[in-house]
Design an enzyme around this catalytic site. Structure first.
Site, mmCIF file in Angstrom:
data_model
loop_
_atom_site.group_PDB
_atom_site.id
_atom_site.type_symbol
_atom_site.label_atom_id
_atom_site.label_comp_id
_atom_site.label_asym_id
_atom_site.label_seq_id
_atom_site.Cartn_x
_atom_site.Cartn_y
_atom_site.Cartn_z
ATOM 1 C CB SER A 1 16.030 -6.134 38.484
ATOM 2 O OG SER A 1 16.081 -5.834 37.106
ATOM 3 C CG ASP B 1 8.858 -9.154 35.381
ATOM 4 O OD1 ASP B 1 9.711 -8.939 34.496
ATOM 5 O OD2 ASP B 1 9.057 -8.855 36.584
ATOM 6 C CG HIS C 1 12.952 -8.628 35.592
ATOM 7 N ND1 HIS C 1 11.871 -7.803 35.907
ATOM 8 C CD2 HIS C 1 14.070 -7.906 35.799
ATOM 9 C CE1 HIS C 1 12.343 -6.628 36.301
ATOM 10 N NE2 HIS C 1 13.665 -6.663 36.247
#
Length: 378
Positions: A52, A344, A347
C-alpha cells in the site's frame, strides 16, 4: 504442521548468487562523473512493486475487502480531490519519484484502458501484499503475481520494439520496491499461525528469500537498477500502538523486533548481490530512521503530530476505520493532514511521502547511489 511455503511460491531460503552477463550500455557523464540524459533518449521507465505504500490503485480492480481498498473518501482529498485507490490523502513516494524522473504518474497495471502503453513503466503494487503468498492470501496481489504481471509487460515490449531494444530498455529501467510490512503485520491482525510455526529469524529469511528471487528474476531480464525502502518501526504505527493495553502508549515491541531483523537481513542481501552481480546497482532508503525521526520529533520536520493518525478512531486513531466503509464505521478526520505524519492507522500523509521522496532522490543512504543517479545514468 507448518505450511509448505516452498510449493506455494519461491524457494524461501536465500539461493546461491549467480552471475549473468548483459552487453554494457555506455553512460553519458558530465564533469565530476555525474550522469546526464543524452538528447533524444527516451526516459528510463519506472516499474513499481510492493504494497500500500506504492499501490496507485491496483486493488480497485480485484475482488477484495474494503480493508485493502482506498477508493472512497476522504482518501485522495489533498491532491486529487477524489479517491484514487492510494492509501494517503494525496500522492505517494512513487508518484513523486516519477515526477522527479520526468515521467507521468505511473498508472496501476490493472487499470482498464483501451490502449495500454508501458514506455513510462507500470505499477504492480497491491495494498496488503507481502513477499509470502500466504500474507492476506486471496485478497491481494502477492509479490509473485506482481512478477507475473511484469512478465506480461516484458512481452509487450518485445512485441513493440523487439528483443534487443527491450533488453536495453529493461537495463535502463529503475525497479522500485516497498514490501515486507504486511508479512509481519498480518499475523497480529488475523488468526494466522504462520509466524508461530517458525523462529523469527527463519520467518524473516523466508520473506527476504522470496524478495531475493524476484530481484534475481528481474536481473535475468536485464534489470540493473533497483530502489528499495527498508521497513519502518512497525510496532510504532498507530494501528499497532493501539493493540497495547490502555495503560501503555508505547510501541508494540514484538512487531518492532521483526522489522529490525528484516532490515538487517535486507541490507545484507543487497550488499551480497552488489558484490556478486555484475552491474547491479541499488539504493536502499532508510525509511525506518526517517520515519522514526518524524514520529518522535515531528516539529523538526514541520508537523504537529507524530503518533496520532489524521483519520480513524480509537486510541491514536489506530482503529482502521478511515472512510467509514470498513468493519468499524466510526471515524474522524483532522482538519489539516499537512500537520500529521500518519494519514490513517497504517499509512502516511502526502507531506511525509514528499519529504521521503526528496531524500531518496537526492541523498545517498545505504548504497552508493541516489535515485537521481539511477535515472540519469544509462
Amino acid at each position: 504442521m507448518a505450511p509448505n511455503l516452498c510449493s506455494s511460491f519461491f524457494i524461501y531460503f536465500l539461493i546461491p548468487f549467480l552471475s549473468f552477463s548483459l552487453p554494457s550500455i555506455p553512460a553519458a557523464t558530465a564533469n565530476g562523473g555525474e550522469c546526464i540524459m543524452p538528447a533524444g533518449e527516451r526516459r528510463p521507465p519506472l516499474f513499481i512493486f510492493g504494497d500500500s505504500f506504492m499501490d496507485s490503485g491496483n486493488n480497485n480492480y480485484i475482488n477484495t475487502t474494503t480493508l485493502d481498498q482506498a477508493n472512497f473518501r476522504p482518501y485522495g482529498e489533498t491532491f486529487f480531490d477524489a479517491p484514487t485507490g492510494r492509501f494517503s490523502d494525496g500522492r505517494l513516494i512513487s508518484d513523486f519519484i516519477a515526477e522527479y524522473a520526468g515521467l507521468p504518474l505511473v498508472p496501476p497495471f490493472l487499470q482498464p484502458a483501451e490502449k495500454h502503453e508501458y514506455y513510462g513503466g507500470a505499477n504492480f503494487a497491491s495494498a496488503g501484499a507481502g513477499a509470502l503468498v500466504q500474507t492476506f492470501q486471496g485478497e491481494v496481489i502477492d509479490l509473485g503475481t506482481q512478477l507475473e504481471y511484469f512478465n506480461k509487460v516484458k512481452a509487450w515490449y518485445r512485441g513493440k520494439i523487439g528483443s534487443a531494444e527491450s533488453r536495453k530498455a529493461f537495463a535502463r529501467a529503475v525497479y522500485l520496491f516497498s514490501i515486507g510490512t504486511n508479512d509481519y503485520l498480518s499475523p497480529f491482525l488475523t488468526d494466522s499461525k504462520l509466524l508461530t510455526s517458525y523462529s523469527h529469524s527463519h520467518y524473516v529469511d523466508m520473506v527476504i528469500g522470496n524478495l531475493t528471487q524476484v530481484i534475481q528474476d528481474i536481473y535475468r531480464s536485464g534489470g540493473r537498477k533497483f530502489g528499495l525502502l527498508n521497513l519502518g518501526d512497525l510496532g510504532c504505527i498507530p494501528g499497532m500502538r493501539q493493540l497495547n493495553p490502555p495503560t501503555k502508549s508505547g510501541c508494540l515491541p514484538q512487531v518492532s523486533k521483526l522489522s529490525r531483523l528484516h532490515n538487517r537481513a535486507l541490507h545484507k542481501m543487497l550488499v551480497k548481490m552488489g558484490n556478486h552481480f555484475k552491474g547491479f546497482r541499488y539504493v536502499l532508503y532508510d525509511f525506518n530512521h526517517n520515519l522514526k525521526q518524524r514520529i518522535n520529533h515531528p516539529s523538526k520536520f514541520g508537523f504537529k503530530e507524530g503518533k496520532i493518525a489524521c483519520c480513524g478512531t480509537g486510541r491514536f486513531r489506530g482503529v482502521f476505520s478511515c472512510g467509514g466503509k470498513r468493519p468499524v464505521r466510526e471515524f474522524e478526520v483532522c482538519e489539516n493532514p499537512k500537520e500529521y505524519v500518519f494519514w490513517d492507522s497504517y499509512h502516511l500523509t502526502e507531506s511525509v511521502h514528499k519529504q521521503m521522496a526528496d531524500h531518496m532522490w537526492n541523498q545517498p543512504k545505504l548504497g552508493l547511489y541516489t535515485l537521481k543517479n539511477l535515472f540519469q545514468c544509462l
